[in-house]
Design a protein around this motif. Sequence first.
Motif, short mmCIF file in Angstrom:
data_model
loop_
_atom_site.label_atom_id
_atom_site.label_comp_id
_atom_site.label_asym_id
_atom_site.label_seq_id
_atom_site.Cartn_x
_atom_site.Cartn_y
_atom_site.Cartn_z
N LYS A 105 32.91 43.96 51.52
CA LYS A 105 33.21 42.56 51.21
C LYS A 105 32.70 42.19 49.82
O LYS A 105 33.41 41.58 49.02
N PHE A 106 31.45 42.58 49.51
CA PHE A 106 30.88 42.28 48.19
C PHE A 106 31.68 42.95 47.08
O PHE A 106 31.96 42.35 46.04
N ASP A 107 32.03 44.22 47.28
CA ASP A 107 32.81 44.95 46.27
C ASP A 107 34.15 44.27 46.04
O ASP A 107 34.57 44.09 44.88
N ASN A 108 34.82 43.89 47.12
CA ASN A 108 36.13 43.21 47.00
C ASN A 108 35.99 41.86 46.31
O ASN A 108 36.78 41.53 45.42
N ASN A 109 35.00 41.08 46.72
CA ASN A 109 34.79 39.77 46.09
C ASN A 109 34.45 39.91 44.61
O ASN A 109 34.93 39.15 43.78
N SER A 110 33.60 40.89 44.30
CA SER A 110 33.22 41.12 42.91
C SER A 110 34.43 41.49 42.06
O SER A 110 34.62 40.96 40.96
N GLN A 111 35.25 42.39 42.58
CA GLN A 111 36.45 42.81 41.85
C GLN A 111 37.41 41.63 41.64
O GLN A 111 37.93 41.42 40.55
N GLU A 112 37.59 40.84 42.70
CA GLU A 112 38.47 39.67 42.61
C GLU A 112 37.94 38.70 41.56
O GLU A 112 38.69 38.16 40.74
N TRP A 113 36.63 38.47 41.56
CA TRP A 113 36.00 37.54 40.64
C TRP A 113 36.20 38.01 39.20
O TRP A 113 36.50 37.22 38.30
N LYS A 114 36.04 39.31 38.97
CA LYS A 114 36.22 39.85 37.62
C LYS A 114 37.67 39.70 37.16
O LYS A 114 37.93 39.36 36.01
N GLU A 115 38.59 39.98 38.07
CA GLU A 115 40.01 39.94 37.72
C GLU A 115 40.52 38.52 37.49
O GLU A 115 41.26 38.26 36.55
N THR A 116 40.13 37.60 38.37
CA THR A 116 40.66 36.23 38.30
C THR A 116 39.76 35.29 37.50
O THR A 116 40.20 34.21 37.12
N ARG A 117 38.52 35.73 37.30
CA ARG A 117 37.50 34.90 36.63
C ARG A 117 37.27 33.59 37.40
O ARG A 117 36.87 32.58 36.84
N GLU A 118 37.57 33.65 38.71
CA GLU A 118 37.33 32.50 39.57
C GLU A 118 36.44 32.93 40.74
O GLU A 118 36.67 33.96 41.37
#
Length: 140
Positions: A105-118
């Motif tokens: 979950k943390f890895d997925n959230n981190s990746q999403e955050w980096k990609e979307t900057r949200e």
Amino acid sequence: MKKMKVSTILDGSHSLMNDVVVGTARLLEDAEIVLKIDDLLKERGITQQDLALMTGMRIGTVSQIVNGKGISFNKVQLLAIMVALQVSDLSELIEFRLPPETKEKFDNNSQEWKETREMPFELKELYRDNALKATVNKLK
């Protein structure tokens, strides 16, 4: 190697930390902190007493760090231990192990955050809740 459940660490730290910090950290209560210093001492054929002399720390402090008895240690102490044991990566001294589902979950959230900057929705909720709790605590 000394494994400590995060929940056990948190249960012993309530009087030292504010409730918002402890509550946030409690989201990782199933994780483990693994101290590896005792294994390094054995590999190198030295004692806690030797490490204390090499770092300039009290033997009691070294013992607490090695055995996970103290609730905290500081960055300077970790740096001194790294020098004394000639390790180049902090993960050789201490490791943080998340349960697999939490890590994913943390890895997925981190990746999403980096990609979307949200910020992910779950973190927005945590942010809002903690900001509210901190405000309420200030008013007490």
